[in-house]
Design a protein around this motif. Structure first.
Motif, PDB file in Angstrom:
ATOM      1  N   SER A  28       6.245  -5.566  -0.812  1.00 36.36           N
ATOM      2  CA  SER A  28       6.227  -4.044  -0.537  1.00 36.36           C
ATOM      3  C   SER A  28       7.375  -3.725   0.338  1.00 36.36           C
ATOM      4  O   SER A  28       7.845  -4.162   1.125  1.00 36.36           O
ATOM      5  N   VAL A  29       7.740  -2.336   0.128  1.00 34.17           N
ATOM      6  CA  VAL A  29       8.661  -1.493   1.257  1.00 34.17           C
ATOM      7  C   VAL A  29       7.862  -0.317   1.657  1.00 34.17           C
ATOM      8  O   VAL A  29       6.890   0.168   1.189  1.00 34.17           O
ATOM      9  N   PHE A  30       8.275   0.279   2.874  1.00 33.01           N
ATOM     10  CA  PHE A  30       7.577   1.348   3.409  1.00 33.01           C
ATOM     11  C   PHE A  30       8.444   2.747   2.727  1.00 33.01           C
ATOM     12  O   PHE A  30       9.541   2.820   2.876  1.00 33.01           O
ATOM     13  N   ALA A  31       7.609   3.559   2.340  1.00 32.11           N
ATOM     14  CA  ALA A  31       8.194   5.083   1.840  1.00 32.11           C
ATOM     15  C   ALA A  31       7.148   5.990   2.054  1.00 32.11           C
ATOM     16  O   ALA A  31       5.894   5.914   2.140  1.00 32.11           O
ATOM     17  N   PRO A  32       7.733   7.286   2.077  1.00 32.16           N
ATOM     18  CA  PRO A  32       6.666   8.194   2.255  1.00 32.16           C
ATOM     19  C   PRO A  32       5.726   8.733   1.190  1.00 32.16           C
ATOM     20  O   PRO A  32       5.964   8.496   0.025  1.00 32.16           O
TER      21      PRO A  32
END
Length: 310
Positions: free
Chosen positions: A211-215
């Motif tokens: 996973s990555v962090f995104a708005p």
């Protein structure tokens, strides 16, 4: 039967007394969905309101998610939205029974579909189609509607309860060619390369791995799977979003199939996650109270950040 088929065997073990209460629940669900649809709708909404009295933790999660995503709404609006969401959740129990037990003619009577031709673009271009399903409370019914018109490959998480695993697989195979475990990425890629329609839901928090962090709406850092990016890069499918929308006033359902997405950035995982979250937001806003807000969408936080659900 395809080699990727996951079909639990029905054995005498599933008749063991430990499953009798569940069997009773299945029989009750089957009898409920024999009723006229307006009755089912009223009973489902009532069930949701009744369950709201006891599911205090899920009430907190639903309200908190709505607060985080829509901070400009008033507290009264948050509360009203949460109540509607629980009504939709109660009805979703019966909609699952409708998806699994209703005959095709009854599904087609109450469920209309818009944009089905968008799923045929993959055939003309000789490409697989990654059908972007979002966790609406109507998702089981949405999968059945699509399956009646364009059968594809279902992606699912095997249930820990053996009877429920058998039942959900049996129910979903009514509208899918075969099923794949959601961890079987290679199986999804193979199916897409063969030109199949593969159902995929990239909108939940599946943990920090891959996973990555995104708005996501007003939450700046939401853990977002990179699975869409992997499948798009490895199999080059069309990406086609859809939403199964429950109509107002007991008028059934409309499944809206959107045109294939353009400009998906396959070479940048963070850009891809931002792109996909924006697509998901657009779909949710078509029927926001019908989305699965009871899921802890923001449980994974960057290292050192406090939980958003304290």
């Amino acid at each position: 039967m395809p080699k990727n088929q996951i079909l639990p065997e029905f054995t005498r073990q599933l008749l063991h007394p430990r499953y009798w209460l569940l069997w009773f629940g299945i029989a009750f669900l089957y009898l409920i969905v024999l009723l006229p649809y307006p009755w089912i709708s009223s009973l489902g909404r009532g069930l949701g309101r009744f369950a709201m009295r006891f599911m205090t933790r899920r009430k907190m999660i639903s309200r908190r998610n709505i607060e985080l995503c829509f901070p400009n709404m008033t507290e009264a609006q948050h509360e009203a939205w949460m109540i509607k969401n629980f009504e939709a959740t109660g009805l979703a129990v019966f909609e699952t029974g409708m998806a699994w037990f209703w005959p095709n003619w009854r599904i087609e009577k109450w469920c209309k579909i818009q944009g089905i031709d968008h799923l045929d673009v993959g055939i003309s271009e000789k490409r697989g189609v990654l059908v972007i399903g979002i966790h609406f409370l109507t998702l089981e019914l949405g999968a059945r509607i699509i399956g009646i018109h364009r059968p594809g490959v279902g992606v699912y998480r095997p249930h820990d309860n053996k009877l429920m695993d058998w039942l959900q697989t049996w129910g979903r195979l009514r509208s899918n060619k075969f099923m794949l475990d959601r961890r079987d990425v290679k199986g999804m890629i193979r199916s897409l390369k063969k030109g199949e329609l593969v159902w995929y839901a990239p909108d939940h928090d599946y943990g920090p791995r891959n996973s990555v962090f995104a708005p996501f709406f007003a939450v700046e850092k939401a853990a977002t799977t990179i699975g869409t990016s992997i499948l798009a890069r490895m199999a080059n499918p069309l990406l086609v979003p859809f939403i199964p929308k429950r109509n107002d006033d007991n008028q059934g359902y409309t499944l809206i199939v959107q045109p294939p997405l353009e400009g998906f950035p396959t070479d940048d995982e963070i850009a891809a996650a931002i792109f996909m979250n924006q697509v998901i937001e657009q779909q949710i806003l078509l029927a926001p109270e019908q989305y699965m807000w009871l899921h802890r969408r923001f449980k994974t936080r960057p290292s050192g950040e406090a939980s958003l659900y304290q």
